[in-house]
Design a protein around this motif. Structure first.
Motif, PDB file in Angstrom:
ATOM      1  N   LEU A  38       3.764   1.979  -3.539  1.00 52.97           N
ATOM      2  CA  LEU A  38       2.814   2.356  -2.492  1.00 52.97           C
ATOM      3  C   LEU A  38       3.214   1.755  -1.139  1.00 52.97           C
ATOM      4  CD1 LEU A  38       0.159   3.971  -2.391  1.00 52.97           C
ATOM      5  CD2 LEU A  38      -1.055   1.801  -2.646  1.00 52.97           C
ATOM      6  N   LYS A  51       2.123   1.840   3.159  1.00 52.11           N
ATOM      7  CA  LYS A  51       1.259   2.261   4.258  1.00 52.11           C
ATOM      8  C   LYS A  51       1.814   1.706   5.556  1.00 52.11           C
ATOM      9  CE  LYS A  51      -2.199   4.062   6.477  1.00 52.11           C
ATOM     10  NZ  LYS A  51      -2.349   5.544   6.607  1.00 52.11           N
ATOM     11  N   THR A  82      -6.311  -3.230   3.253  1.00 49.96           N
ATOM     12  CA  THR A  82      -5.620  -1.944   3.345  1.00 49.96           C
ATOM     13  C   THR A  82      -5.285  -1.418   1.964  1.00 49.96           C
ATOM     14  OG1 THR A  82      -4.654  -2.519   5.495  1.00 49.96           O
ATOM     15  CG2 THR A  82      -3.595  -0.749   4.256  1.00 49.96           C
ATOM     16  N   HIS A 115      -8.424  -0.041   0.329  1.00 45.94           N
ATOM     17  CA  HIS A 115      -8.830   1.223   0.921  1.00 45.94           C
ATOM     18  C   HIS A 115      -7.943   2.370   0.439  1.00 45.94           C
ATOM     19  CE1 HIS A 115     -10.884  -1.020   4.495  1.00 45.94           C
ATOM     20  NE2 HIS A 115     -11.601  -1.044   3.391  1.00 45.94           N
ATOM     21  N   LEU A 116      -6.665   2.098   0.258  1.00 44.20           N
ATOM     22  CA  LEU A 116      -5.761   3.115  -0.281  1.00 44.20           C
ATOM     23  C   LEU A 116      -6.123   3.439  -1.725  1.00 44.20           C
ATOM     24  CD1 LEU A 116      -2.332   1.784   1.058  1.00 44.20           C
ATOM     25  CD2 LEU A 116      -3.593   3.766   1.915  1.00 44.20           C
ATOM     26  N   ASP A 162      -8.314   5.668   2.591  1.00 44.09           N
ATOM     27  CA  ASP A 162      -7.210   5.793   3.538  1.00 44.09           C
ATOM     28  C   ASP A 162      -6.075   6.505   2.811  1.00 44.09           C
ATOM     29  OD1 ASP A 162      -5.682   5.599   5.792  1.00 44.09           O
ATOM     30  OD2 ASP A 162      -5.609   3.404   5.855  1.00 44.09           O
ATOM     31  N   THR A 163      -5.159   7.065   3.560  1.00 48.02           N
ATOM     32  CA  THR A 163      -4.070   7.849   2.993  1.00 48.02           C
ATOM     33  C   THR A 163      -2.770   7.060   3.047  1.00 48.02           C
ATOM     34  OG1 THR A 163      -5.126   9.891   3.734  1.00 48.02           O
ATOM     35  CG2 THR A 163      -2.820  10.025   3.105  1.00 48.02           C
ATOM     36  N   ALA A 164      -2.059   7.000   1.931  1.00 49.12           N
ATOM     37  CA  ALA A 164      -0.792   6.275   1.869  1.00 49.12           C
ATOM     38  C   ALA A 164       0.297   7.018   2.636  1.00 49.12           C
ATOM     39  CB  ALA A 164      -0.367   6.088   0.418  1.00 49.12           C
TER      40      ALA A 164
END
Length: 244
Positions: free
Chosen positions: A12, A14, A51, A54-55, A60-62
Motif C-alpha cells: 500500500l 499513499k 493515513t 483512513h485508507l 481515502d484512496t490509495a
C-alpha cells in the motif's frame, strides 16, 4: 466472514502532492488484521498511522496497492458501492464522537441502520446499551451527556450492526484517564465476548496496552509488529524510534 482476515493491505502506497513537493505518507505497507482481534497502530507524529487507517477504512484512496475488507477489494469500487460497504461492514469511532446534536442517544445509535433501510434489531440494541451502561441515557441528547457517555454512545453506534471491523481513531484522546480506561475496556470486551475486530490508532502506550497486537509505524513504514503488548513495552519502542 469467508476469510480469516478482517482487513488486508498489500504493498500500500499513499503519496500527497506531486514532483518536488510530493510526500509519501504510507510507503509500501503490507499488513493483515485477523478477524476477532484488537490491533493498535502506534507511531510518532507524522508516521502515517492515521493515513493508513483512513485508507484501510475506505475514507481515502490509495496511490497504489491493494486493500481488502474480508474478501472485497476496495480498488475499483464505485462510489455508491464503497458507501454501501462502509455503511454495512465498517464501524467508526472518532475522538470527536461525531454525534448529531439534534438526535437522542438512541437515535444516534440506530441511525446507520435506519439509513441502510433496515429496522434496528431491538434485542441487539438492548444488549449493546446494557453492556455499555447506557440503558438510562437513551433519551438524552449529546449535550446532556458527559464526554465518556458520548463516547460510549459512539461505541454503541459502531457495534450495533455487528460490522466486520471497527476502526477507532484516537477514541480516548479527548477523555480523562479514568473515562478513557472505561472505553478501552469496553472495546476489549467487544473483542472477547462478541468476536468483534477492532483496529485502533493511538499515540498512547497505555491505550495500546489493551490490544492483542501492536503495529508500529515510522516514516510511513512498519517498524515493528508484536503481540501481547504492555504499556512499558510500547513506550520503549516509541522511545527507540525517537532516538535512533
Amino acid at each position: 466472514m469467508t476469510t480469516t482476515h478482517a482487513v488486508r493491505a498489500d504493498d500500500l502506497v499513499k503519496i500527497y502532492g506531486e514532483g518536488d513537493t510530493a510526500v509519501t505518507a504510507v510507503d509500501r505497507v503490507s499488513v493483515t488484521f485477523p478477524a476477532g482481534e484488537f490491533t493498535a497502530i502506534v507511531g510518532p507524529s507524522g508516521s502515517g498511522k492515521s493515513t493508513l487507517m483512513h485508507l484501510l477504512a475506505g475514507l481515502d484512496t490509495a496511490s497504489s496497492g491493494s486493500i481488502r475488507i474480508g474478501g472485497t477489494e476496495l480498488a475499483g469500487l464505485k462510489d455508491r458501492e464503497l458507501t454501501t460497504l462502509r455503511r454495512d461492514r465498517i464501524g467508526f469511532i472518532f475522538q470527536a464522537f461525531n454525534l448529531l446534536p439534534t438526535l437522542t442517544a438512541e437515535q444516534n445509535i440506530v441511525l446507520p441502520t435506519e439509513l441502510a433501510g433496515r429496522r434496528p434489531d431491538r434485542e441487539r440494541l438492548a444488549q449493546v446499551v446494557a453492556d455499555l451502561g447506557l440503558s438510562d441515557r437513551l433519551g438524552h441528547y449529546p449535550a446532556q451527556l458527559s464526554g465518556g457517555q458520548q463516547q460510549r454512545v459512539a461505541c454503541a453506534r459502531a457495534l450495533m450492526s455487528r460490522p466486520h471491523v471497527v476502526f477507532a481513531d484516537e477514541p480516548t484522546g479527548s477523555l480523562d484517564t479514568r473515562t478513557g480506561a472505561g472505553v478501552l475496556s469496553l472495546l476489549r470486551r467487544s473483542v472477547r465476548e462478541w468476536g468483534q475486530t477492532i483496529v485502533m490508532v493511538t499515540h498512547d502506550p497505555v491505550a495500546a496496552g489493551y490490544a492483542d497486537r501492536v503495529v508500529v509505524l515510522a516514516d510511513g513504514r512498519i517498524a515493528d509488529d508484536f503481540r501481547a503488548p504492555t504499556p512499558d513495552g510500547v513506550a520503549d519502542r516509541l522511545q527507540w524510534l525517537a532516538t535512533r
